[in-house]
Write an enzyme that holds these catalytic residues in place. Structure first.
Site, PDB file in Angstrom:
ATOM      1  N   HIS A 118       0.847  -1.196   0.000  1.00  0.00           N
ATOM      2  CA  HIS A 118       0.000   0.000   0.000  1.00  0.00           C
ATOM      3  C   HIS A 118       0.886   1.251   0.000  1.00  0.00           C
ATOM      4  O   HIS A 118       1.151   1.830   1.057  1.00  0.00           O
ATOM      5  CB  HIS A 118      -0.908   0.003   1.231  1.00  0.00           C
ATOM      6  CG  HIS A 118      -1.805  -1.196   1.319  1.00  0.00           C
ATOM      7  ND1 HIS A 118      -3.104  -1.170   0.873  1.00  0.00           N
ATOM      8  CD2 HIS A 118      -1.581  -2.442   1.794  1.00  0.00           C
ATOM      9  CE1 HIS A 118      -3.656  -2.363   1.075  1.00  0.00           C
ATOM     10  NE2 HIS A 118      -2.746  -3.151   1.628  1.00  0.00           N
TER      11      HIS A 118
ATOM     12  N   HIS B 157     -29.759 -15.551  23.688  1.00  0.00           N
ATOM     13  CA  HIS B 157     -28.786 -15.239  24.734  1.00  0.00           C
ATOM     14  C   HIS B 157     -28.040 -16.479  25.234  1.00  0.00           C
ATOM     15  O   HIS B 157     -27.195 -16.365  26.126  1.00  0.00           O
ATOM     16  CB  HIS B 157     -29.479 -14.568  25.919  1.00  0.00           C
ATOM     17  CG  HIS B 157     -29.803 -13.127  25.689  1.00  0.00           C
ATOM     18  ND1 HIS B 157     -30.507 -12.691  24.590  1.00  0.00           N
ATOM     19  CD2 HIS B 157     -29.510 -12.013  26.407  1.00  0.00           C
ATOM     20  CE1 HIS B 157     -30.641 -11.372  24.660  1.00  0.00           C
ATOM     21  NE2 HIS B 157     -30.041 -10.946  25.750  1.00  0.00           N
TER      22      HIS B 157
ATOM     23  N   GLU C 212     -19.702  -3.734  23.354  1.00  0.00           N
ATOM     24  CA  GLU C 212     -18.786  -4.843  23.598  1.00  0.00           C
ATOM     25  C   GLU C 212     -17.543  -4.786  22.717  1.00  0.00           C
ATOM     26  O   GLU C 212     -16.436  -5.096  23.177  1.00  0.00           O
ATOM     27  CB  GLU C 212     -19.504  -6.186  23.372  1.00  0.00           C
ATOM     28  CG  GLU C 212     -20.614  -6.484  24.352  1.00  0.00           C
ATOM     29  CD  GLU C 212     -21.959  -5.924  23.923  1.00  0.00           C
ATOM     30  OE1 GLU C 212     -22.951  -6.184  24.630  1.00  0.00           O
ATOM     31  OE2 GLU C 212     -22.007  -5.231  22.868  1.00  0.00           O
TER      32      GLU C 212
ATOM     33  N   HIS D 161      -3.759   2.948  -3.764  1.00  0.00           N
ATOM     34  CA  HIS D 161      -4.036   2.484  -2.401  1.00  0.00           C
ATOM     35  C   HIS D 161      -3.433   1.116  -2.130  1.00  0.00           C
ATOM     36  O   HIS D 161      -2.725   0.943  -1.137  1.00  0.00           O
ATOM     37  CB  HIS D 161      -5.551   2.436  -2.159  1.00  0.00           C
ATOM     38  CG  HIS D 161      -5.930   1.745  -0.882  1.00  0.00           C
ATOM     39  ND1 HIS D 161      -5.857   2.378   0.338  1.00  0.00           N
ATOM     40  CD2 HIS D 161      -6.367   0.478  -0.638  1.00  0.00           C
ATOM     41  CE1 HIS D 161      -6.243   1.532   1.285  1.00  0.00           C
ATOM     42  NE2 HIS D 161      -6.557   0.377   0.713  1.00  0.00           N
TER      43      HIS D 161
END
Length: 708
Positions: A40, A508, A446, A288
């Protein structure tokens, strides 16, 4: 103590030699990618003046000692542009040589495709997955504040040897990733005035112009987060890139303003042209992610006044000029050391604590107050963990943490502690707050929590933990993987670890998570079988390096009577070894071995009673951590799971995948190969066939298979 000097306070000048140094960075980046044939180059070329300005004028660092306590931190969040960092480490004198740049992205080199912490001197964190680096930087900034509170809380702002700045470069891609939104929101709430981010707004990604997917006003978003925002424009306008001028002084002034803003984190939007000044590929996606090509590299060198026939060209004058940063850094460090020595003389106990913590040593007797739970009592392992956390916090001031808005369920609050918030407040729901509090509140974020915890550990001098439900480890998996790759001692408190959480239902209830987490190399997944194993798991976690996930129950579990069961070793010793004989066979050598983890160990114990009553000598092995067991020597593993005993059963209320290698061809596994349901947990275990009766039946099947 006088205010610490900063390189950035010196009068600004940007000479022809500085500009030649920047252009040298560009051609080195182009040559390195061209030589290996992939990489890159474009961002490293356009960021050349930015990185050079930071390393030469703003960063407080010592190239002769990359771990200097008083250093600022630099995080290159777009890790694909690793040459941006490698070339500065080479120019500054961190130990990289020109040959290392020539070996870019090749086997065994110190310059891998993305920066790797612990592999290359001067690399503060492993970056590559976009968004992680910037989120790590937020964690570093939080850790810097907590560290100051541990060792020098009374010092005036800017006067402590523990005051320093976290600098980061971020890309469009970093800011598109959701994790940076989470982490940046936390940084705004925490008013992290020691965090300075330069956002490289080059409008280019792999698929071309970012307008196809990323059109928001980033600075307005960050203003809403509570950040200090600035914009530096090197193009005439958003659409007109003609007349591009790299106004380094304008960027310098913006950085100075960001450094002066101590009440908010700062972001500077810098409009650049990727691949500048490559004549045909600048401002394109081709600059890039691939080599420019020999002709384009040669043409770029001509524009910059370099010999197109030479590669990796750097003059002694340029290298000598860049290496002058060593002498400037030595002067800054000498002045810093005066204040540091004054602090040590005035604070001998804090200095002793600092020396211990910096070495990651635990104080003598730190574990003497860890709780012990009597046999015959039923205790949820999340509750046992809570008790362990309190005992640890009393002994280890460097120990801090919290959860993703689940403190009451994860049982992660340090009782008597203050919340880590940018203000002092008495009372409140969590007992008050302080900028130096030790209770972390991540909100329902989280992913950012995982990345921030990595940054906290990488900053050094503290031991953090973070909690959520085990099922939501999915949301933090990229950060968990990086913690394992970097081998940092982060602790995750993952509660509600099975269908045993009951009525919340399958959304869950973890099923595949045990296997998925055990599949991460270098990660230690621990499911303690009772309260005392839970305490032992905390002890083992703190006594070693590497990330650990503690999977803990919502429901109560019986506390085992180890003496009555004939346990071969203590809970502390057994858990540290990953697996051990919890209950020995009676009446002779074992004919069958039952292996259990977590809440299912009790099922193995109950099945053993049935089998032994029928005259079948049965051993129960508790294996809270497969990874720790695998790390033991062959002799110990054989003593626990003797090869001669072919009849085996593993029981765990998750997918069976991890257990086949332990039970062998004749073995059986009592597992859960589907999602859960919403009901009382006892009903679920019964309906899904994860019971003592099922373990007993599986053992008899295994015995029959061996005898057949």
């Amino acid at each position: 103590m006088s205010e610490l000097p900063a390189v950035s306070n010196t009068p600004f000048s940007w000479t022809d030699l500085d500009r030649r140094t920047v252009d040298t960075v560009r051609v080195l980046a182009a040559d390195a990618v061209q030589k290996v044939g992939n990489g890159h180059p474009g961002t490293a070329m356009s960021l050349a003046p930015v990185a050079t300005l930071l390393f030469q004028r703003h960063l407080r660092h010592d190239p002769t000692d990359a771990q200097w306590v008083g250093r600022d931190r630099f995080v290159l969040s777009p890790g694909h542009s690793s040459l941006t960092l490698y070339i500065q480490l080479y120019l500054s004198g961190y130990g990289l040589e020109l040959s290392d740049l020539q070996a870019f992205r090749t086997w065994g080199s110190l310059t891998p495709g993305h920066p790797e912490h612990g592999h290359t001197v001067g690399v503060e964190t492993t970056t590559g997955p976009l968004g992680q680096g910037l989120s790590n930087a937020v964690g570093m900034a939080m850790a810097a504040r907590y560290e100051r509170g541990l060792f020098d809380p009374e010092a005036a702002p800017g006067s402590s040897p523990f005051d320093h700045t976290i600098y980061a470069i971020a890309s469009d891609g970093d800011l598109e990733e959701g994790v940076t939104s989470e982490a940046s929101s936390i940084a705004g709430t925490q008013k992290l005035g020691n965090l300075v981010v330069i956002y490289d707004d080059n409008h280019i990604s792999i698929e071309g112009d970012t307008k196809v997917a990323f059109t928001e006003d980033v600075l307005k978003r960050y203003e809403a987060y509570g950040w200090h925002t600035q914009s530096v424009e090197w193009t005439k306008s958003e659409t007109d890139v003609e007349g591009y001028v790299e106004d380094v002084e304008a960027l310098h002034k913006a950085i100075l303003a960001a450094e002066a803003e101590t009440g908010r984190p700062s972001i500077i939007r810098l409009r650049t042209i990727i691949g500048w000044p490559a004549p045909h590929l600048q401002n394109t996606e081709k600059a890039h992610g691939s080599a420019l090509g020999a002709d384009e590299v040669a043409a770029t060198k001509v524009i910059l006044g370099f010999d197109p026939e030479k590669t990796f060209e750097i003059t002694d004058e340029v290298l000598g000029h860049a290496r002058e940063v060593i002498a400037r850094s030595a002067a800054v460090r000498a002045e810093w050391s005066k204040g540091y020595d004054e602090w040590r003389a005035a604070n001998p106990q804090r200095a002793a604590d600092f020396d211990r913590i910096q070495k990651r040593e635990l104080p003598t007797g730190w574990d003497e107050k860890l709780p012990v739970f009597p046999a015959g009592k039923d205790v949820a392992t999340r509750k046992a963990s809570e008790a362990a956390i309190q005992a640890i916090a009393e002994q280890l001031p460097e120990f801090w943490g919290g959860s993703a808005d689940l403190a009451g369920s994860n049982n992660t609050t340090i009782k008597g502690g203050l919340s880590f918030l940018p203000y002092d407040e008495e009372g409140g729901e969590f007992g008050g707050s302080s900028p130096y509090g030790r209770i972390l509140h991540f909100g329902i974020r989280e992913h950012a929590m995982g990345s921030i915890l990595n940054g906290i550990v990488l900053h050094g001098n503290t031991r953090p933990f973070g909690g959520t439900f085990l099922v939501f480890s999915d949301y933090m998996r990229p950060a968990v993987r990086l913690a394992s790759l970097i081998h940092v001692p982060v602790t995750y408190v993952w509660t509600h670890d099975s269908i045993g959480l009951g009525e919340d239902g399958p959304t869950h209830q973890p099923v595949e998570h045990y296997a998925a987490l055990r599949a991460i190399p270098g990660f230690n997944f621990v499911r303690p079988g009772d309260a005392n194993e839970t305490v032992a798991a905390w002890q083992a976690t703190l006594e070693q390096d590497g990330p650990v996930g503690l999977a803990l129950t919502r429901q109560n579990l019986p506390v085992f009577d180890r003496d009555a069961l004939g346990a071969a070793v203590s809970a502390a010793e057994g858990v540290k070894r990953g697996g051990y004989v919890l209950a020995e066979a009676t009446g002779g050598a074992p004919k069958v071995i039952l292996i259990g983890t977590g809440s299912e160990v009790q099922l193995a114990v109950a099945a053993r009673e049935r089998l032994e009553a029928d005259g079948v000598p049965t051993r129960v092995v508790s294996m809270p951590c497969v990874e720790w067991f695998d790390a033991q020597d062959a002799g110990y593993r054989e003593s626990v799971l003797p090869a001669a005993v072919k009849a085996r059963v593993a029981v765990e209320v998750g997918v069976a995948q991890p257990w086949y290698r332990f039970v062998g061809d004749a073995g059986r596994i009592v597992s859960l190969e589907h999602f859960g349901a919403s009901a009382d947990y006892k009903k679920l275990y019964t309906e899904f066939g994860v019971t003592a009766e099922a373990v007993e039946a599986a053992a008899r099947e295994s015995l029959n298979a061996v005898e057949a």
